[in-house]
Design a protein around this motif. Sequence first.
Motif, short mmCIF file in Angstrom:
data_model
loop_
_atom_site.label_atom_id
_atom_site.label_comp_id
_atom_site.label_asym_id
_atom_site.label_seq_id
_atom_site.Cartn_x
_atom_site.Cartn_y
_atom_site.Cartn_z
N GLY A 15 27.49 -35.06 -39.49
CA GLY A 15 28.96 -35.23 -39.24
C GLY A 15 29.74 -34.22 -38.61
N ALA A 16 29.01 -33.25 -37.91
CA ALA A 16 29.27 -32.16 -37.16
C ALA A 16 30.42 -32.48 -35.80
N LEU A 17 31.64 -31.83 -35.75
CA LEU A 17 32.39 -32.41 -34.52
C LEU A 17 32.33 -31.20 -33.65
N PRO A 18 32.47 -31.77 -32.32
CA PRO A 18 32.48 -30.77 -31.32
C PRO A 18 33.34 -29.65 -31.52
N GLY A 19 33.04 -28.35 -31.22
CA GLY A 19 33.86 -27.04 -31.35
C GLY A 19 34.16 -26.76 -33.05
N LEU A 24 36.51 -28.99 -40.45
CA LEU A 24 37.52 -29.81 -41.21
C LEU A 24 37.26 -30.32 -42.56
N ARG A 25 35.94 -30.70 -42.77
CA ARG A 25 35.44 -31.32 -44.06
C ARG A 25 35.47 -30.07 -45.13
N LEU A 46 24.96 -25.79 -41.45
CA LEU A 46 26.06 -26.41 -41.05
C LEU A 46 26.66 -25.59 -40.00
N ARG A 47 27.70 -26.05 -39.66
CA ARG A 47 28.62 -25.08 -38.42
C ARG A 47 30.01 -24.94 -38.97
N LEU A 189 37.01 -19.93 -36.64
CA LEU A 189 37.43 -21.24 -35.72
C LEU A 189 38.02 -20.71 -34.54
N GLY A 190 38.32 -19.30 -34.45
CA GLY A 190 38.81 -18.57 -33.47
C GLY A 190 40.36 -18.99 -33.09
N VAL A 191 41.00 -19.53 -34.10
CA VAL A 191 42.58 -19.99 -34.23
C VAL A 191 43.44 -19.09 -35.03
N ARG A 192 42.92 -17.78 -35.27
CA ARG A 192 43.73 -16.87 -36.02
C ARG A 192 44.99 -16.58 -35.55
#
Length: 478
Positions: A15-19, A24-25, A46-47, A189-192
């Motif tokens: 269930g990994a999503l691209p990027g 999210l889970r 997992l990622r 996630l690189g969104v800080r």
Amino acid sequence: MSSTRSDFRFAHAPGALPGLGHALRIWRTPLSFLCSLPSQGDLVRLRLGRQPVYVVCHPELADQVLRDSHTFPKGGLGYTQTRTLLGDGLFTCPNAEHKRTRRLLQPPFQRTRVADYIPAMVETADAVTGAWRSGVPCDVMREMTAVAAMIGVRTMFAAEITEHYRDETQACIGEIIGGIHHEVLTSALGVRWLFPHRTRRFHRTLARYEQIIDAVILAYRRSGEDHPDILSMLMTARDDAGEPMSDREVRDNVITMFTAATAAGRASAMVWALHLLDRHPDIARRVRHEIDSVLGDEPPDIAALQRLELTRQVVLETLRLYPHGWLIPRSVSTPVELAGQILPPGTNLLVSPYQLHRQPRLFPDPERFDPDRWATEDPGPREAYIPFGNGSRKCLGEAFALTEIVVVLARVLQSWTLHGQTASSRPAVPRVNTLLEAPPLVMTPQPRTSRSKQVNRPAQTRSPGGADARTYSEEGNS
């Protein structure tokens, strides 16, 4: 358990999503996601964004990771952020410093010393619950947080110095713990950069917290008194070479202890126990009968605690279902094989007590609240029950925390019954951040009008390997 290295299963989490990977889970449903992984494998990759993370799902592998602190040192997800808060105190210091620091801090937390703190625990519980009114609902999470924080302040620090800061400290700790969780996920996630206001608020709160700690230490030094508390022992402690802690070591360990004293961990366990007993009235009646038989109207002491067998089992079962430290991060320092996989240095590992405690193969019918499972000598594999961690970095305050929870629970139930809101048939849902906490929980106290007077009845001797040994004979090692 009988598994060998070749028996361990390795898997990639589906269930990994691209990027995003599984971010999210992890963000939305972290507990159910974690509990889904053992069916995939004993070690699951997992990622988090693009960052690989290995979740240890087998108790033997978890035992290996937690006991081998040289190959699997403190590190991994959240370690940098937590070290920003705690510095190089006992919880976060490198292995090279840990043994010395532990020896300096251990004396006040030994089992024989913990008995000295019981009167303060009783007095504090009485002070808070004495303000309750029959039939008037209250938020027991707020009330038990006040109890635990006051006990922490009274036993670890001179109350006249630190009580002034208690409420502000609790607010700071709540903000910081939530901030660490947010910083870890957004950084991975690189969104800080999308949350600059929250990042600034986190660092402002951290700076204020450090100011409070500095003020506490300064007040101690100015007083020139030897207070009968844990901090005074820390400031006068000497290592094997006769050397005291440096000012930096004192500051970092004061921060660690003050955080432990005011965070919501012990309070959460108290609240979960009250909530679970409310939802299981038959067990609650048995617990009240035991408390009445052992204590009557007398406050608990160390001898009585040894005889409150079912009450202790309730606490052990509560910590199985709701361990405060739901994730234990580790890193890899040197190439190592785990479950048939060669893990390079820098690999992030996660051990989840919450997940291990809820595996059916380890604890039958794991979702059921069953204190009686602790009446047997082996309710499950010893390495599978780790509410305080394991190995050389197991929580130093284990004996203190277990004693406090049992004392407060027994003292509350001596005088009160508490019932949750009848409109809701659903169990309370944990609040998940860096720690696993009980949510605000409204319950209505009713004074108990009658109780059994069967006081001081001798209890049967328990086997050395039973629940008594796990609760009061282990010293714990943070």
